[in-house]
Every structure is written in structure tokens, then in C-alpha cells.
Design an enzyme around this catalytic site. Structure first.
Site, PDB file in Angstrom:
ATOM      1  CE1 TYR A   1      22.235 -58.961 -55.570  1.00 30.07           C
ATOM      2  CE2 TYR A   1      22.737 -60.954 -56.798  1.00 30.07           C
ATOM      3  CZ  TYR A   1      22.927 -59.599 -56.581  1.00 30.07           C
ATOM      4  OH  TYR A   1      23.798 -58.897 -57.355  1.00 30.07           O
TER       5      TYR A   1
ATOM      6  CD  GLU B   1      18.448 -57.011 -54.826  1.00 24.41           C
ATOM      7  OE1 GLU B   1      18.381 -58.181 -54.378  1.00 24.41           O
ATOM      8  OE2 GLU B   1      18.982 -56.718 -55.905  1.00 24.41           O
TER       9      GLU B   1
ATOM     10  CG  ASP C   1      30.919 -38.689 -41.014  1.00 29.48           C
ATOM     11  OD1 ASP C   1      31.348 -39.629 -40.326  1.00 29.48           O
ATOM     12  OD2 ASP C   1      31.212 -38.541 -42.212  1.00 29.48           O
TER      13      ASP C   1
ATOM     14  CB  THR D   1      33.213 -45.939 -41.698  1.00 25.69           C
ATOM     15  OG1 THR D   1      34.063 -45.152 -40.873  1.00 25.69           O
ATOM     16  CG2 THR D   1      32.855 -45.158 -42.948  1.00 25.69           C
TER      17      THR D   1
ATOM     18  CE  LYS E   1      37.339 -43.359 -41.965  1.00 25.00           C
ATOM     19  NZ  LYS E   1      36.047 -43.659 -42.617  1.00 25.00           N
TER      20      LYS E   1
ATOM     21  NE  ARG F   1      37.187 -50.725 -46.761  1.00 23.24           N
ATOM     22  CZ  ARG F   1      38.280 -50.025 -46.449  1.00 23.24           C
ATOM     23  NH1 ARG F   1      39.312 -50.616 -45.899  1.00 23.24           N
ATOM     24  NH2 ARG F   1      38.348 -48.732 -46.698  1.00 23.24           N
TER      25      ARG F   1
HETATM   26  N1  DSN Z   1      39.706 -42.068 -46.053  1.00 20.88           N
HETATM   27  C1  DSN Z   1      39.203 -41.778 -44.745  1.00 20.88           C
HETATM   28  C2  DSN Z   1      40.228 -41.080 -43.908  1.00 20.88           C
HETATM   29  O1  DSN Z   1      41.388 -41.313 -44.148  1.00 20.88           O
HETATM   30  O2  DSN Z   1      39.885 -40.361 -42.988  1.00 20.88           O
HETATM   31  C3  DSN Z   1      37.971 -41.027 -44.802  1.00 20.88           C
HETATM   32  O3  DSN Z   1      37.055 -41.706 -45.590  1.00 20.88           O
END
Ligand code: DSN
Length: 429
Positions: A46, A48, A192, A218, A221, A227
């Protein structure tokens, strides 16, 4: 593993990943190092707070880890501030709004149907309930962002924040134009870049810095890591607000194990092979897209500049894309149904199929493979899901995938291609 049920499910998922061709453009394969770091003993701690400002003892090592991750994020994205604690992209976006806005404030962002994202204020998302959202979209003719229209909407609605960025937009985003509009109305500009962050850091897509006040991405991707998300800025005041919004505003204890995974991801981004991956990803996606164009399909915006594109299958074969998605899946090809701009069908039974090249490129597929894949997909869709065609192509897909294993070490003692359906796996176990 003592838990045999979960062990079997992990193996089943590994087999699924090996025996399906993943064209879902938001998905990818994390390296074994990223997986190891994400599942490491950092799970137990932990912490925080932030490095040197924690609410728990025993944080010497997590402080070192989080500082390392922050430094790498700053270096990779060439900025002064990084928060690496956001558990997901949606949480990161919510934290940005919480940091910069009050409930009820106005946001202008891209319409979900035109390629935006749920967390950019879709009415079903908390972001759409807490804030007053106005959407821009693409031009009906070019199917590209209409910057004049964005300006017009912003001049009328006077937003406090503009979101630039999308999850289904195949063209370059003009950050400079967004910044000019944001300045005109005195709004923050948030970029984003979750879908395009790998292209941004390798200079294959324009960088939202210095134009955006806040940039987020993120990590799982295109950038193919752990993640979760990171939030970046060059503005010290905004940075402080973002830290407070992530913790204690939205989250409690950060997942330091995932921060370890993010740090390894950023290490990999700094290696020379990463740019090669990005260049190949672009070439592969273009090759795939060209096959649909050649076959007379309507690709939204007429092409692609990045890792994805969306095909309006409904206008060609009069079947909605939920059905087309299933035909493709039966041939072991995964591409997801998606709404298209000015969608006439429903979101559950829409007109578009979204696809792209990140996962296939990580897997080692080349331009020629993507050309073949495009031809196979066209053949299946043109045949309107003919079972014989699907089965014939499934054989070709499996042959191709077998030559390009994802996790060689994990499958060294068994052959995932011994079965060709997951039902068979269930029957065998
Ligand atoms: N689920 C993602 C996508 O497929 O683009 C976006 O969060």
C-alpha cells in the site's frame, strides 16, 4: 498453480490469443517482462500518496519505482510532469476533469459515433452526467474533423475544456488548430492520445505538446504495455491539481505492480526496435486498408494515416457489422463492430467494422500478410458469411498464426494449434 480452475482459464486465454488473429486496434501483446513486472511482489504494497509523501511506512522501494517510472514517462514524452497512478484511461480522464473543472462546467469533445470515447462525456458515462457536454464530429463529406465546426461550437458554447483525441479516427489530429480554438475561448486543451501514443513518441504523428495543457494515454494499446494510464503536463499548477485529483480525489492506493509494468513499458519504448515496430504498424495497416478500398468498400474518411480504420460494411453487403464480426470470428479473425459517423443503425447492430495493425505487427506479421488478411476478410464479407468460405479461410489464418507465435516460451511444452476451437479445449480438459 494450486487453483486449477484459474490455471486452466489462463491456459485457455493463452490458447485463444495464439489461435485468433487480433485486429482490434486497441489491443496488443505485452512482453513477458511487462507481464512479470505487473504480477510482481509490488502487488502487496500500500502506498497512498506520492513518492516522499506517503501515508504508509515501508515505501522506500515503491518510491524508487514510482520515481523511476515518472522519470521515464517525462523523458519519453518530453515533458516536465507525469502522474503514473491512474488505473485506467477513463479514470485518468475523469481525474483531469476533476482537476480542472467544477461539476456542470462545459466540455467540448468528439461525438462517440464519430470516433470519440465514452469518457469524453458520453451521456451514459459519469463524465456525461457531471459535466455539460457539447460534441463536435467529422464533416459529412470528408469524414474528417471539421475544425471550422469545432470553432463554431466552441464560440457558441464557451467550454472550459476541450478534449482532442479519439478511439476510432484514422486521420492525423491537428493539435495546433485545437489550441488556437482553445485560446480563442479561454479553454483548457486536453489531448487523449491513448490510441496513438506510440506514433507520437516516435514522431510518426504530431506531438500534442506544446499545444495541449494536459496529455493522457493508456499504456496497453498501441504502446503495448501494462494496463492503466499516465497523465502528462508542462504546467506546474495543473500538475498539482492532477495529482490531487488522482489521489485522493478518485483513487486510493496506487497499483505499484502496474506502475512496475508501466516502467518496463517505457523502457521498451526507449529501445531502437520500438520505432521499427511503429513504422511496420503503419505500413501494415495501410496494406490492410488498401485491400478494402480496392474491393470497393467505403472506408471512413477514405483511408488511414495511423494504425486503424473503419469500414462501412452495411452500405456494401446490407448486413450489420455485429453479424460480420461473427463471420470473421468464425474464421479466427477479430475485428470489432463499431458505429460510423452519421450512423443510421443502432450501436448494438451498427454499420462499421473497426480494425487495425498493432497486435498483428507485434506478432511479427508483415505487409504481405496484411494484404492476404485483407483479401480473406473481403472474401468472407462478399460471400455474406458463406460457411465454406469461412472454413477455407480459417485454415489459412491458422497456418499464418502458427508461424508467428506470440509467447514462444509459454507454449514451448504444448501446441495451442492442436485444437482449433475453444470448445474443443473445454471438452479435452
Ligand atoms: N476500449 C478502447 C477501444 O477499443 O478503443 C477504448 O477504451
Amino acid at each position: 498453480m494450486k487453483d486449477k480452475e484459474v490455471e486452466l482459464l489462463i491456459k485457455k486465454e493463452l490458447i485463444r490469443e495464439e489461435i485468433y488473429l487480433d485486429l482490434i486496434p486497441s489491443e496488443n501483446y505485452a512482453s513477458q517482462d511487462v507481464l512479470d513486472a505487473s504480477g510482481s511482489v509490488f502487488t502487496n504494497k500500500y502506498a497512498e500518496g506520492y513518492p516522499k509523501k506517503r501515508y504508509y511506512p515501508g515505501v522506500e522501494v515503491v518510491d524508487e519505482l514510482e520515481e523511476l517510472c515518472i522519470e521515464r514517462a517525462k523523458k519519453v514524452f518530453n515533458c516536465n510532469f507525469a502522474n503514473v497512478q491512474a488505473l485506467s484511461g477513463s479514470t485518468a480522464n475523469l481525474a483531469i476533469y476533476l482537476a480542472l473543472l467544477r461539476p456542470g462546467d462545459r466540455i467540448v469533445s468528439m461525438n462517440l459515433n464519430h470516433g470519440g470515447h465514452l469518457s469524453h462525456g458520453a451521456h451514459v458515462s459519469v463524465t456525461g452526467k457531471f459535466y455539460n457536454i457539447f460534441h463536435y464530429g467529422v464533416d459529412e463529406k470528408t469524414e474528417m474533423i471539421d475544425y471550422d465546426k469545432v470553432k463554431e461550437i466552441c464560440l457558441i458554447t464557451k467550454p472550459k475544456l476541450i478534449v482532442a483525441g479519439a478511439s476510432n479516427y484514422s486521420r492525423k489530429i491537428n493539435w495546433k488548430k485545437f489550441k488556437a480554438i482553445a485560446d480563442l475561448v479561454g479553454a483548457y486543451l486536453v489531448a487523449d492520445i491513448s490510441h496513438i501514443s506510440a506514433l507520437v513518441v516516435t514522431n510518426l504523428h504530431p506531438n500534442p505538446f506544446p499545444y495541449a495543457d494536459v496529455v493522457m494515454t493508456t499504456m496497453q494499446k498501441q504502446i503495448r504495455g501494462a494496463r492503466g494510464a499516465i497523465i502528462l503536463s508542462n504546467n506546474e499548477e495543473i500538475a498539482k491539481k492532477i495529482d490531487n485529483a488522482v489521489f485522493p480525489g478518485i483513487q486510493g492506493g496506487p497499483q505499484e505492480n502496474i506502475i512496475a509494468g508501466k516502467a518496463v513499458t517505457l523502457f521498451e519504448v526507449m529501445q531502437p526496435f520500438f520505432k521499427t515496430y511503429c513504422k511496420n504498424m503503419l505500413a501494415n495497416n495501410k496494406a490492410l486498408c488498401d485491400e478494402f478500398i480496392k474491393a470497393g468498400y467505403h472506408v471512413i474518411s477514405g483511408g488511414t494515416d495511423n494504425h486503424l480504420f473503419c469500414v462501412d460494411v452495411f452500405s456494401k453487403v446490407k448486413y450489420t457489422s455485429d453479424i460480420v464480426e461473427k463471420w470473421l470470428q468464425d474464421a479466427h479473425i477479430l475485428a470489432n463492430k463499431n458505429t460510423i459517423p452519421f450512423e443510421k443503425n443502432s450501436p448494438r447492430t451498427p454499420s462499421g467494422i473497426r480494425m487495425g495493425s498493432p497486435a498483428g505487427t507485434t506478432r511479427g506479421l508483415k505487409v504481405e500478410d496484411f494484404q492476404n488478411i485483407g483479401k480473406w476478410m473481403v472474401k468472407i464479407i462478399n460471400s455474406k458469411g458463406d460457411e465454406k468460405v469461412i472454413n477455407e479461410i480459417k485454415v489459412k489464418v491458422l497456418e499464418l498464426l502458427k508461424k508467428h507465435p506470440i509467447y514462444k516460451d509459454k507454449i514451448s511444452n504444448f501446441d495451442p494449434f492442436e485444437i482449433d476451437s475453444l470448445n474443443e479445449y473445454d471438452a479435452k480438459k
